[in-house]
Scaffold this motif. Structure first.
Motif, mmCIF file in Angstrom:
data_model
loop_
_atom_site.group_PDB
_atom_site.id
_atom_site.type_symbol
_atom_site.label_atom_id
_atom_site.label_comp_id
_atom_site.label_asym_id
_atom_site.label_seq_id
_atom_site.Cartn_x
_atom_site.Cartn_y
_atom_site.Cartn_z
ATOM 1 N N THR A 49 0.751 -1.249 -0.070
ATOM 2 C CA THR A 49 -0.409 -0.592 -0.078
ATOM 3 C C THR A 49 1.150 1.367 -0.383
ATOM 4 O O THR A 49 0.025 2.738 -0.050
ATOM 5 C CB THR A 49 -0.837 0.160 1.344
ATOM 6 N N ALA A 50 2.127 1.258 -0.151
ATOM 7 C CA ALA A 50 3.362 2.685 -0.129
ATOM 8 C C ALA A 50 3.114 3.134 -0.554
ATOM 9 O O ALA A 50 2.512 2.659 -1.427
ATOM 10 C CB ALA A 50 4.239 1.564 0.174
ATOM 11 N N LYS A 51 2.589 4.758 -0.768
ATOM 12 C CA LYS A 51 2.557 5.521 -2.216
ATOM 13 C C LYS A 51 3.736 5.811 -2.803
ATOM 14 O O LYS A 51 3.623 6.515 -3.851
ATOM 15 C CB LYS A 51 1.630 6.902 -0.959
ATOM 16 N N PHE A 58 7.559 2.196 0.280
ATOM 17 C CA PHE A 58 7.960 0.883 -0.366
ATOM 18 C C PHE A 58 9.303 -0.226 -0.057
ATOM 19 O O PHE A 58 9.374 -0.894 0.414
ATOM 20 C CB PHE A 58 7.646 0.628 -2.143
ATOM 21 N N GLN A 63 -5.104 0.840 -4.113
ATOM 22 C CA GLN A 63 -4.442 1.244 -3.291
ATOM 23 C C GLN A 63 -3.715 2.294 -4.041
ATOM 24 O O GLN A 63 -3.667 3.791 -3.306
ATOM 25 C CB GLN A 63 -3.540 0.193 -2.654
ATOM 26 N N GLY A 74 -0.949 2.423 -5.406
ATOM 27 C CA GLY A 74 0.796 2.399 -4.849
ATOM 28 C C GLY A 74 2.014 2.509 -5.419
ATOM 29 O O GLY A 74 1.753 2.293 -6.431
ATOM 30 N N TYR A 75 2.854 2.286 -5.248
ATOM 31 C CA TYR A 75 4.183 2.601 -5.635
ATOM 32 C C TYR A 75 3.889 1.204 -6.397
ATOM 33 O O TYR A 75 4.501 1.034 -7.861
ATOM 34 C CB TYR A 75 4.877 2.628 -4.561
#
Ligand SMILES: N[C@@H](CCC(=O)N[C@@H](CS)C(=O)NCC(=O)O)C(=O)O
Length: 220
Positions: free
Chosen positions: A113-115, A120, A213, A215-216
């Motif tokens: 979920t890291a943006k 990440f 998400q 995310g990244y």
């Protein structure tokens, strides 16, 4: 001891904590019903039985039991064969590594979920370090955590490995596993109790979760 309890497991399709409960239920051959709810729109009846608003909840003859580790312990006490070791110290040690798995699932979730790249990489590195630490306590004898015999602690790690395998196969994201840990993962993912622990459309549900998400991980 009674095997005639009515068991209902309340679930999100994507949840690894639900999945560990299903693996224990499957491995013990217990009858149960599964009720999937939508994480975005949890119904009032669910809020009433889940004080933390989390799945899984196992409803036993109308009594809700929450927290997956507690659910596993309950199932193990009531339904043979016992999957916890009998020796108190070995049981305590395995319970501790069950907790450790929950921490690793948190790191995996953070990675998914890291943006941004920094978040990440931080989560990925901490997951990798956690797996390396775990590797030092695996029994020398393959394939499971404690050797030849499958225990409750093995139920708990299978969802983590299933996601790692999917990330490698479908998202070109490789987290290095030692030979011993890869053998453990392979053995777990080959079990019927594990294969049937997710819905058929799990890869799609997982893909939709990742997309949502934003995310990244999908932007690398
Ligand atoms: N400690 C809990 C963790 C369960 C958990 O985090 N479940 C997530 C889904 S995987 C959840 O229900 N999250 C909803 C929320 O936090 O609002 C357990 O082991 O049962």
């Amino acid at each position: 001891m009674s095997k005639s309890h009515q068991l209902e497991l309340v679930s999100f399709k994507i949840c690894p904590f639900v999945q560990r409960s299903i693996i224990a239920l499957n491995q013990k051959g217990i009858d149960y019903t599964l009720t999937h709810i939508n994480p975005q729109e949890t119904p009032d009846w669910f809020k009433a039985i889940s004080p933390l608003g989390k799945v899984p909840v196992l409803v036993v003859d109308g009594t809700p039991v929450f927290e997956s580790a507690v659910i596993l312990e309950y199932l193990d006490e009531v339904y043979p064969p016992a999957l916890h070791p009998a020796d108190p110290l070995e049981k305590a040690r395995q319970r501790a590594w069950v907790e450790f798995c929950s921490e690793l699932l948190g790191r995996q979730h953070r990675m998914l979920t890291a943006k941004d790249e920094a978040g990440f990489n931080e989560a990925r590195e901490s997951l990798q370090q956690g797996l390396q630490r775990l590797d030092t306590v695996l029994a020398e004898q393959a394939p499971y955590f404690a050797g030849e015999q499958f225990h409750l602690v093995d139920c708990v790690y299978a969802p983590l490995f299933m996601r790692l395998a999917m990330l490698k196969q479908s998202y070109a994201l490789e987290i290095a596993l030692s030979t011993r840990m890869q053998a453990w993962s392979d053995a777990l993912l080959a079990l019927d109790a594990v294969k049937t622990s997710v819905v058929e459309e799990f890869p799609m549900v997982f893909a939709n979760f990742l997309k949502a998400q934003d995310g990244y991980i999908l932007k690398r």
